[in-house]
Design an enzyme around this catalytic site. Structure first.
Site, PDB file in Angstrom:
ATOM      1  CD  GLU A 349      -2.572  -1.183   2.957  1.00 56.48           C
ATOM      2  OE1 GLU A 349      -2.149  -0.923   3.714  1.00 56.48           O
ATOM      3  OE2 GLU A 349      -3.717  -1.548   2.539  1.00 56.48           O
ATOM      4  CB  CYS A 445      -8.144   2.322   7.512  1.00 54.22           C
ATOM      5  SG  CYS A 445      -7.742   1.472   6.005  1.00 54.22           S
TER       6      CYS A 445
HETATM    7  O1  FUB Z   1      -2.674  -0.080   9.448  1.00 58.11           O
HETATM    8  C1  FUB Z   1      -3.822   0.699   9.597  1.00 58.11           C
HETATM    9  C2  FUB Z   1      -4.319   0.932   8.472  1.00 58.11           C
HETATM   10  O2  FUB Z   1      -4.850  -0.150   7.563  1.00 58.11           O
HETATM   11  C3  FUB Z   1      -3.496   1.791   7.393  1.00 58.11           C
HETATM   12  O3  FUB Z   1      -3.492   3.061   7.549  1.00 58.11           O
HETATM   13  C4  FUB Z   1      -4.158   1.338   6.145  1.00 58.11           C
HETATM   14  O4  FUB Z   1      -3.228   1.435   5.009  1.00 58.11           O
HETATM   15  C5  FUB Z   1      -4.523  -0.181   6.498  1.00 58.11           C
HETATM   16  O5  FUB Z   1      -3.482  -0.680   5.930  1.00 58.11           O
HETATM   17 ZN    ZN Z   2      -7.553   3.379   4.543  1.00 63.35          ZN
END
Ligand code: FUB
Ligand code: ZN
Length: 680
Positions: A349, A445
C-alpha cells in the site's frame, strides 16, 4: 519560520457550511454514514464484512471487570498474525479478540467524525450513543492506563513488544484525536481523561531517560495526535513524547530490528539480518530529518510528515521544516496522481519509485489522500502558500470524496484511475481493485476516515492567524470571527467547484481592523479579485491579502474563471504517454462506460476539442454536477478472430462525442469501465 507567522485551523464551531457541494457531502455523512458506521462497528449490517470493533471493546470491558475478582489469571499471549476471525462469524466467542490488531481505531475515528458533526448539528441521540460507547471503552481500560483491546484480550505480556506491526501507538493516536474532538464538541471529558491516562502511561514507558523504551510507532499518527493533546491540555510532556518519537525514528541501531531480534530469540526463530533499508516501509530507514524521498506505506508517510510539520510549526525547528519541504516536493513532483491520490502500488500500500503512477493497478488508498490533505493543511499553517492548498483541494474534491458513494452507503478503499471490470475479474494483479464500492471492509480504515475529514472540512477551508483569516478552499460558509472584541460575521458565497465565482461579505456592528486573505487557485489562469476601496492590498505566495478597517457590508469579490483544461503528465510517467486528463477548476474528470459505451481505450480526444467543450449538467443519484462533452474519435475494431498482429495502417476512426463526469462520482451507476486518462 517564525512561530508568529503560523496560523491554526479555524475552530469548526465558528463555521456553518452552507456550500451546496460540501454541505451535501456533510449531510450524507451526518444522516447516512454515521448511523450506518455505528451499525457496521457493531456487526449489524447484513451482508457486510464483520468489524468486531465494538465486540472487542465489550469483551475487554468484561475481562477488566472479571480481573477484579479473586483467582483471576490473565490469558497467555499468542501471536495471531493478521486478521483473526471466529470460526462461526455469527457467533464470536464473547471474550476473544477478532479482526485486525488496529480494530480499535475504527471506533475512535467514528467518534471523531461524530464529534465534528455534533459541533454544528446537535443530535442528542447520536451524542447518547457516543456517551454509551465511551462508557464501554473506559471500562476496558487497564488500571495502568493501557488501552488496546488486542493485548488486553490476548495477554498483556506481549504489550509493546511488536511496535513495528502491532499498532498500539497508532490506536493511542486515534484515541487522542477522538477524545480531543469530542471534548471540544461537547465539553465532556471522560474520553479525554482516558486518552490522557493512556498517553501518561506511554510517557512513563517511552522516552530518552534510562530504562525507558526507545521505540516509536510502527504506524505513525501518535506524533500529530500528541501535538494536538499538548495544544488541548498545555501539558509539555505530550509534546516531548511526540518529539521523542520523531527524533528516534530511523536512528541506529534500528529499533524495529532490535525488537524483531528479541522476539526471534524468544521464539527460537533465526535472528533477522541488519538491513535498515527494510524499514523504509515504516519511514524508519533513516532519521526523519535526513529523509528526502517519500517512501513506504503511503498513509504512514502522510501521517508522519503531518506530525513533523506540526512539530516544526510549534517549535520553529528549521531542519524538520526543510525535511517536510523536501518530502512535499518529492510527492508533488514525482508521486502524485492527477486525482490527488498517493501511494501507487498495492505492494505494501505504498509509494512506488518516482513517476511510477500506474492507472489500472493503482492503489491510491482513500486514507492516503486524506493523509496528504492533513500534510498540506499543516504546511499551510506554517506558511500560507497556494501550492499546498492546490494539492489539498485536489485530494479533497477528488480522491477523498470518491471514497464514498453519493448515497453514503458504500466505500472505496482503492481508487484506480482506470477500470475494466472484465480485467478485474480475470487478473489477479488487479485483485485489490474493486469495481463497485463495498459496504464495509475487514480492514475498514477508510470509511470512518472519510467521515472525519468530511465533517471537519471547514478546518481545511479556513485558518486563522491573530487578526487574519485565510480562505484556502472556497466552501460557502457563515463564519464568525472576533477581532479586538468585535464580532464579525463573514458570509462566503461560492459556486466552486462548478463555476468560478466567490464573494465574502462582512457583517459587523462596529468597524474592525483585520486582514482577509484569499487563495488564488493554481487552476485559474486569470483571477480577478476586488476589495473595498481604500483597503491595503498585497499579493504573496498565491494569496491576496486585504488589510484595513472593515465595515458592515464590505465585500470582496472573486472571479476565478475555470476553463476546461487538458493536462499532460511529465513524459517520465510511462502510463500517461500520449494521453491527457481533463480537469475544470478543482475537479478531475473521467469517462465511464455508462456514457461512452464499452472499450474506452478505443476513444481518442481531438486536441482542438477543448475550445469547443460543451458544459452540461448531469444528475447522478439525485445529485447535480457538471459534466463535459468533447469531440473525439472512436477507433474501429476489426472483426472477431482478426489476426493478433497486422502491418500498420492508418487506423479507421469514426467521430465520437466523449462525455466526462467528475471522477469522484464514478461507479455510482453500476459496474462499468472507467478511465481518467484518454488518448490524444
Ligand atoms: O494499518 C492501519 C491502516 O490499515 C492503514 O493506515 C491502512 O493503509 C490499512 O492498512
Ligand atoms: Zn484506509
Amino acid at each position: 519560520m517564525n512561530k508568529k507567522e503560523a496560523s491554526t485551523p479555524i475552530d469548526i464551531r465558528q463555521v456553518k457550511i452552507t456550500d451546496p457541494f460540501w454541505g451535501a457531502v456533510q449531510e450524507t455523512v451526518r444522516r447516512e454514514v454515521l448511523p450506518y458506521q455505528w451499525e457496521a462497528l457493531n456487526d449489524r449490517v447484513p451482508g457486510a464484512e464483520p468489524s468486531f470493533c465494538m465486540h472487542n471493546f465489550r469483551a475487554a470491558a468484561r475481562l477488566m471487570e472479571r480481573k477484579t475478582q479473586p483467582g483471576f489469571t490473565e490469558p497467555g499471549y499468542t501471536f495471531r498474525g493478521f486478521q483473526t476471525l471466529p470460526e462461526d462469524k455469527e457467533h464470536p466467542e464473547a471474550d476473544k479478540f477478532y479482526g485486525f490488531v488496529f480494530q480499535d481505531s475504527d471506533f475512535y475515528k467514528w467518534v471523531e467524525a461524530a464529534a465534528y458533526s455534533l459541533s454544528n448539528h446537535p443530535d442528542p441521540e447520536l451524542e447518547g450513543t457516543v456517551d454509551g460507547a465511551i462508557e464501554i471503552i473506559c471500562a476496558a481500560q487497564q488500571e495502568s492506563g493501557y488501552l488496546d483491546t488486542y493485548y488486553i484480550l490476548n495477554g498483556m505480556d506481549g504489550a509493546f513488544t511488536n511496535l513495528k506491526d502491532h499498532h498500539e501507538l497508532y490506536c493511542l493516536g486515534h484515541l487522542i484525536e477522538s477524545a480531543v474532538a469530542y471534548y471540544q464538541a461537547t465539553g465532556k471529558d471522560k474520553l479525554l481523561r482516558a486518552a490522557c491516562r493512556y498517553a501518561d502511561y506511554v510517557c512513563q514507558c517511552f522516552g530518552p531517560e534510562e530504562g525507558k523504551c526507545k521505540g516509536y510507532p510502527g504506524h505513525e499518527i501518535a506524533e500529530m495526535a500528541l501535538v494536538r493533546l499538548y495544544e488541548a491540555t498545555g501539558q509539555e510532556k505530550y509534546l516531548d513524547l511526540s518529539r521523542f518519537f520523531l527524533d528516534q525514528r530511523g536512528t541506529s541501531p534500528n529499533y524495529f530490528l532490535e525488537e524483531e531480534k528479541r522476539r526471534a530469540q524468544k521464539e527460537g526463530r533465526p535472528v533477522p539480518k541488519d538491513d535498515s533499508s527494510h524499514y523504509a516501509y515504516y519511514q524508519a530507514h533513516k532519521p526523519v530529518r535526513e529523509q528526502e524521498e517519500a517512501v513506504g506505506h503511503a498513509v504512514r508517510a502522510g501521517y508522519l510528515y503531518s506530525g513533523m510539520a506540526d512539530m516544526s510549526r510549534l517549535t520553529g525547528d528549521k531542519e524538520l521544516l526543510a525535511a517536510c519541504k523536501r518530502l512535499w516536493d518529492n510527492i508533488v513532483k514525482k508521486k502524485l496522481y492527477i486525482t490527488g491520490g498517493i501511494g501507487g502500488t498495492a505492494v505494501g500500500e505504498a509509494f512506488s519509485y518516482p513517476y511510477d503512477l500506474p492507472n489500472d493497478t493503482a492503489y491510491s488508498e482513500t486514507c492516503a489522500a486524506i493523509s496528504l490533505a492533513f500534510f498540506a493543511r499543516r504546511m499551510l499553517e506554517i506558511s500560507p502558500s497556494s501550492e499546498y492548498a492546490d494539492v489539498m483541494e485536489l485530494s479533497m474534491y477528488n480522491t477523498v470524496v470518491a471514497g464514498m458513494a453519493l448515497d453514503g452507503k458504500s466505500f472505496f478503499y482503492v481508487n484506480p484511475l482506470e477500470v475494466s471490470p472484465a480485467a478485474c475479474k480475470e487478473d489477479t494483479r488487479l485483485e485489490h481493485v474493486k469495481t463497485v464500492r463495498q459496504k464495509w471492509f475487514g480492514c475498514a480504515c477508510c470509511p470512518p476516515n472519510i467521515a472525519r475529514i468530511v465533517s471537519s472540512a471547514a478546518a481545511y477551508a479556513f485558518t486563522e492567524r491573530e487578526e487574519t483569516l485565510f480562505t484556502h478552499l472556497y466552501m460557502g460558509s457563515e463564519i464568525t470571527k472576533e477581532v479586538e472584541g468585535i464580532k464579525l460575521r463573514l458570509i462566503l458565497e461560492s459556486s466552486i467547484p462548478w463555476e468560478g465565482r466567490a464573494a465574502m461579505t462582512v457583517h459587523t456592528d462596529a468597524p474592525a481592523k483585520c486582514t482577509l486573505a484569499f487563495r488564488l487557485p493554481g487552476w485559474c489562469r486569470a483571477p480577478a479579485v476586488t476589495g473595498p476601496e481604500g483597503m491595503e492590498r498585497v499579493e504573496k505566495e498565491g494569496y491576496v491579502y486585504f488589510t484595513g478597517i472593515w465595515r458592515d457590508g464590505d465585500r470582496v469579490e472573486l472571479s476565478l474563471p475555470m476553463e476546461v483544461r487538458l493536462n499532460a503528465a511529465n513524459p517520465r510517467v510511462r502510463e500517461d504517454m500520449g494521453r491527457v486528463a481533463v480537469t475544470r477548476g478543482p475537479i478531475c474528470y473521467c469517462m465511464e462506460q455508462a456514457d461512452n459505451g464499452e472499450n474506452l481505450h478505443l476513444l481518442r480526444l481531438d486536441p482542438g476539442a477543448v475550445n469547443k467543450a460543451a458544459i452540461s449538467q448531469i444528475e447522478i443519484c439525485g445529485q447535480k454536477m457538471t459534466s463535459l462533452e468533447l469531440e473525439g474519435f472512436r477507433r474501429e475494431q476489426p472483426e472477431e478472430n482478426a489476426p493478433l498482429y497486422a502491418e500498420y495502417a492508418t487506423p479507421q476512426e469514426s467521430q465520437a462525442c466523449l462525455k466526462f463526469i467528475p471522477y469522484y462520482a464514478w461507479a455510482n451507476r453500476g459496474e462499468g469501465e472507467m478511465s481518467v486518462w484518454v488518448r490524444i
